[in-house]
Design a protein around this motif. Structure first.
Motif, short mmCIF file in Angstrom:
data_model
loop_
_atom_site.label_atom_id
_atom_site.label_comp_id
_atom_site.label_asym_id
_atom_site.label_seq_id
_atom_site.Cartn_x
_atom_site.Cartn_y
_atom_site.Cartn_z
N LEU A 144 -1.97 5.40 -21.71
CA LEU A 144 -1.42 6.66 -22.27
C LEU A 144 -0.22 7.02 -21.31
CD1 LEU A 144 -2.93 8.37 -24.02
CD2 LEU A 144 -3.98 9.56 -22.42
N ARG A 145 0.85 6.36 -21.52
CA ARG A 145 2.25 6.80 -20.85
C ARG A 145 2.89 8.00 -21.50
NH1 ARG A 145 4.78 1.56 -20.68
NH2 ARG A 145 6.61 2.74 -19.58
N TRP A 146 2.48 7.92 -22.91
CA TRP A 146 3.37 9.10 -23.69
C TRP A 146 2.91 10.36 -23.53
CZ3 TRP A 146 3.30 9.58 -29.45
CH2 TRP A 146 4.17 10.36 -30.09
N GLY A 204 -6.48 2.88 -24.65
CA GLY A 204 -7.67 2.45 -24.18
C GLY A 204 -8.50 3.45 -23.45
N ILE A 205 -7.85 4.60 -23.46
CA ILE A 205 -8.46 5.76 -22.63
C ILE A 205 -9.49 6.63 -23.41
CG2 ILE A 205 -7.93 8.02 -21.41
CD1 ILE A 205 -6.35 5.54 -20.25
N SER A 248 -12.85 11.35 -24.18
CA SER A 248 -13.17 12.71 -23.24
C SER A 248 -11.87 13.02 -22.16
CB SER A 248 -14.44 12.37 -22.43
OG SER A 248 -14.38 11.30 -21.78
N LYS A 249 -11.05 11.89 -21.99
CA LYS A 249 -9.91 11.96 -20.81
C LYS A 249 -8.61 12.19 -21.68
CE LYS A 249 -12.51 9.25 -17.45
NZ LYS A 249 -13.05 7.85 -17.48
N LEU A 250 -8.83 12.48 -22.57
CA LEU A 250 -7.37 12.63 -23.69
C LEU A 250 -6.94 13.99 -23.19
CD1 LEU A 250 -8.05 10.91 -26.77
CD2 LEU A 250 -6.58 9.79 -24.96
N PRO A 251 -5.64 14.30 -23.22
CA PRO A 251 -5.11 15.87 -22.85
C PRO A 251 -5.28 16.45 -24.35
CG PRO A 251 -3.23 13.98 -22.24
CD PRO A 251 -4.51 13.19 -22.69
N PRO A 252 -6.06 17.52 -24.19
CA PRO A 252 -6.20 18.25 -25.17
C PRO A 252 -4.84 18.69 -26.02
CG PRO A 252 -7.66 19.27 -23.33
CD PRO A 252 -6.69 18.14 -23.08
N GLU A 253 -3.98 19.18 -25.24
CA GLU A 253 -2.53 19.35 -26.00
C GLU A 253 -2.16 18.46 -26.93
OE1 GLU A 253 -1.83 18.94 -22.24
OE2 GLU A 253 -3.75 20.10 -22.37
N SER A 254 -2.24 17.32 -26.36
CA SER A 254 -1.69 16.11 -27.09
C SER A 254 -2.34 16.00 -28.22
CB SER A 254 -1.65 14.80 -26.08
OG SER A 254 -0.97 14.94 -25.10
N VAL A 255 -4.04 15.74 -27.97
CA VAL A 255 -4.66 15.67 -29.28
C VAL A 255 -4.27 16.81 -30.31
CG1 VAL A 255 -7.19 15.71 -29.81
CG2 VAL A 255 -6.60 14.57 -27.70
N GLU A 256 -4.36 18.04 -29.83
CA GLU A 256 -3.89 18.93 -30.68
C GLU A 256 -2.61 18.84 -31.52
OE1 GLU A 256 -5.73 21.34 -32.13
OE2 GLU A 256 -4.04 22.25 -33.16
N LEU A 257 -1.52 18.59 -30.69
CA LEU A 257 -0.28 18.31 -31.34
C LEU A 257 -0.34 17.31 -32.37
CD1 LEU A 257 2.60 19.33 -31.34
CD2 LEU A 257 3.06 17.28 -29.87
N LEU A 258 -0.84 16.21 -32.19
CA LEU A 258 -1.21 15.01 -33.08
C LEU A 258 -1.79 15.42 -34.21
CD1 LEU A 258 -1.66 12.30 -30.70
CD2 LEU A 258 0.20 12.03 -32.32
N HIS A 259 -2.91 15.97 -33.93
CA HIS A 259 -3.88 16.59 -35.06
C HIS A 259 -2.90 17.67 -36.19
CE1 HIS A 259 -7.62 18.78 -36.65
NE2 HIS A 259 -7.66 17.36 -37.13
N GLU A 260 -2.33 18.36 -35.41
CA GLU A 260 -1.66 19.53 -36.18
C GLU A 260 -0.69 18.74 -37.18
OE1 GLU A 260 0.42 22.01 -33.37
OE2 GLU A 260 2.06 22.45 -35.13
N TYR A 286 -5.41 9.99 -31.83
CA TYR A 286 -5.63 8.88 -31.06
C TYR A 286 -6.63 8.20 -31.77
CZ TYR A 286 -2.98 11.17 -27.33
OH TYR A 286 -1.63 11.74 -26.49
N ILE A 287 -6.63 6.92 -31.52
CA ILE A 287 -7.47 5.89 -31.91
C ILE A 287 -8.09 5.04 -30.75
CG2 ILE A 287 -8.20 3.92 -33.28
CD1 ILE A 287 -6.09 4.93 -35.64
N HIS A 288 -9.16 5.07 -30.45
CA HIS A 288 -9.55 4.07 -29.03
C HIS A 288 -9.71 2.68 -29.48
CE1 HIS A 288 -12.43 2.41 -26.13
NE2 HIS A 288 -11.48 3.29 -25.30
N VAL A 289 -9.22 1.88 -28.69
CA VAL A 289 -9.44 0.17 -29.18
C VAL A 289 -9.85 -0.31 -27.70
CG1 VAL A 289 -7.80 -1.81 -29.51
CG2 VAL A 289 -7.26 0.49 -30.85
N PRO A 290 -10.79 -1.30 -28.01
CA PRO A 290 -11.31 -1.93 -26.63
C PRO A 290 -10.14 -2.70 -25.84
CG PRO A 290 -12.42 -2.75 -28.75
CD PRO A 290 -11.27 -1.72 -29.23
N THR A 291 -10.52 -2.71 -24.61
CA THR A 291 -9.32 -3.01 -23.62
C THR A 291 -9.88 -4.31 -22.65
OG1 THR A 291 -9.71 -1.43 -22.18
CG2 THR A 291 -7.85 -1.24 -23.65
N THR A 292 -8.97 -5.08 -22.17
CA THR A 292 -9.26 -5.73 -21.26
C THR A 292 -8.28 -5.48 -19.95
OG1 THR A 292 -7.73 -7.63 -21.94
CG2 THR A 292 -10.04 -7.80 -22.20
N ARG A 293 -8.34 -5.65 -18.75
CA ARG A 293 -7.39 -5.54 -17.73
C ARG A 293 -6.57 -6.54 -17.48
NH1 ARG A 293 -6.92 -0.64 -15.14
NH2 ARG A 293 -8.74 0.42 -15.71
#
Ligand SMILES: NC(=O)C1=CN([C@@H]2O[C@H](COP(=O)(O)OP(=O)(O)OC[C@H]3O[C@@H](n4cnc5c(N)ncnc54)[C@H](O)[C@@H]3O)[C@@H](O)[C@H]2O)C=CC1
Ligand SMILES: Nc1nc(O)c(N)c(N[C@@H]2O[C@H](COP(=O)(O)O)[C@@H](O)[C@H]2O)n1
Length: 269
Positions: free
Chosen positions: A110-112, A137-138, A141-153, A158-165
């Motif tokens: 989540l850098r963008w 991978g975030i 519940s931890k996604l910024p609501p404004e970003s979720v809203e902007l995308l949704h609008e 956002y789509i959650h994908v499994p991660t490794t570190r």
């Protein structure tokens, strides 16, 4: 006034064997999307002059070719550093294009922070493109609501994908199997992977060669010099530590487009 490109039918016919089926009757039986790896490179294998520097390599003919690819794929995938560097539109600007690809942004950490003024949203609002799906991978519940809203609008999400570190960087990473499974779940039958360097180099890992159906590379007659973003996957060695080529294309064809040449091939048998 919006840029309008044209791509001749004869050129489209040359590319046809390299592209996903137009109406995809086979898709129901495919377990993953058709994958085209495509980018524009300099003679010294650079995608851009430096990380974060938008660099024009394609001439008008090969640029139109890339936009034809965009209208022939369900999705267009780029890494987050490409979005941060280029503020790309990621739409198809061929006059009369009947289909726009779904932009897919790989942003595991989540850098963008999406902004209303980003080009990808501008073209979306003007009806000339689709909003992005951001693979992360975030946790939701931890996604910024404004970003979720902007995308949704705009029709994105956002789509959650499994991660490794990654042990080397400590950053979250996806496997390409998981990326493609996420696209398949969205009914995206084909994807063109456009860059940048880290995305392409990770896809060129031998573990993923069987996932790449088609490779279409624009080669521009220019050297960008050292310090660029380079396509050069991690080296592979045999059990004695002797290196061997990571990959070689087969079923190769070369097509001149203006001053550029477009190389087509496949990594599959
Ligand atoms: N000439 C061309 O056709 C193109 C040029 N570019 C250029 O490339 C440059 C950007 O390239 P890069 O800096 O290499 O960045 P990038 O666009 O490849 O993105 C790098 C990011 O993607 C993430 N990433 C890569 N593989 C991943 C994986 N398997 N799972 C999760 N995350 C993954 C990395 O962690 C990193 O955060 C820009 O300057 C852009 O202009 C970008 C696309 C096409
Ligand atoms: N095919 C190609 N040729 C070049 O010379 C390029 N610099 C790129 N870059 C890719 O295209 C994106 C820009 O897209 P928009 O024109 O804004 O729609 C850029 O982000 C790279 O992915 N490609």
């Amino acid at each position: 006034m919006a840029e309008k490109l044209t791509f001749p039918a004869e050129s489209a016919a040359l590319l046809e064997p390299r592209l996903p089926p137009k109406l995809d009757p086979e898709n129901a039986s495919r377990s993953r999307p058709f994958v085209t790896l495509t980018f524009a490179t300099s003679l010294d294998s650079s995608l851009s002059l430096a990380p974060g520097v938008r660099t024009r390599l394609s001439g008008p003919g090969s640029k139109a070719m890339t936009h034809y690819l965009r209208t022939r794929h369900a999705a267009i995938l780029v890494g987050v550093s490409t979005v941060l560097a280029d503020d790309p539109a990621l739409n198809c600007r061929i006059a009369g294009a009947s289909h726009q690809p779904r932009p897919i942004v790989i942003d595991a950490n989540l850098r963008w922070t999406p902004r209303r003024s980003d080009k990808v949203f501008e073209v979306c609002r003007s009806g000339a493109g689709l909003a992005p799906f951001v693979l992360t991978g975030i946790d939701a519940s931890k996604l910024p609501p404004e970003s979720v809203e902007l995308l949704h609008e705009h029709g994105g999400k956002y789509i959650h994908v499994p991660t490794t570190r990654s042990e080397a960087t400590g950053r979250l990473r996806f496997s390409w199997d998981d990326i493609l499974a996420a696209l398949q779940a969205e009914d995206l039958a084909s994807v063109m992977v456009e860059g940048g360097g880290q995305i392409i180099n990770s896809l060129l890992d031998p573990a993923y060669h069987n996932l790449i159906d088609s490779v279409i590379v624009t080669i521009a007659p220019t050297w960008l010099g050292q310090g660029g973003v380079v396509v050069s996957p991690d080296r592979v060695t045999d059990s004695a530590g002797v290196p061997f080529p990571v990959a070689r294309l087969s079923h190769v064809s070369w097509h001149p487009f203006g001053e550029d040449v477009v190389l087509c091939g496949t990594l599959r048998e």
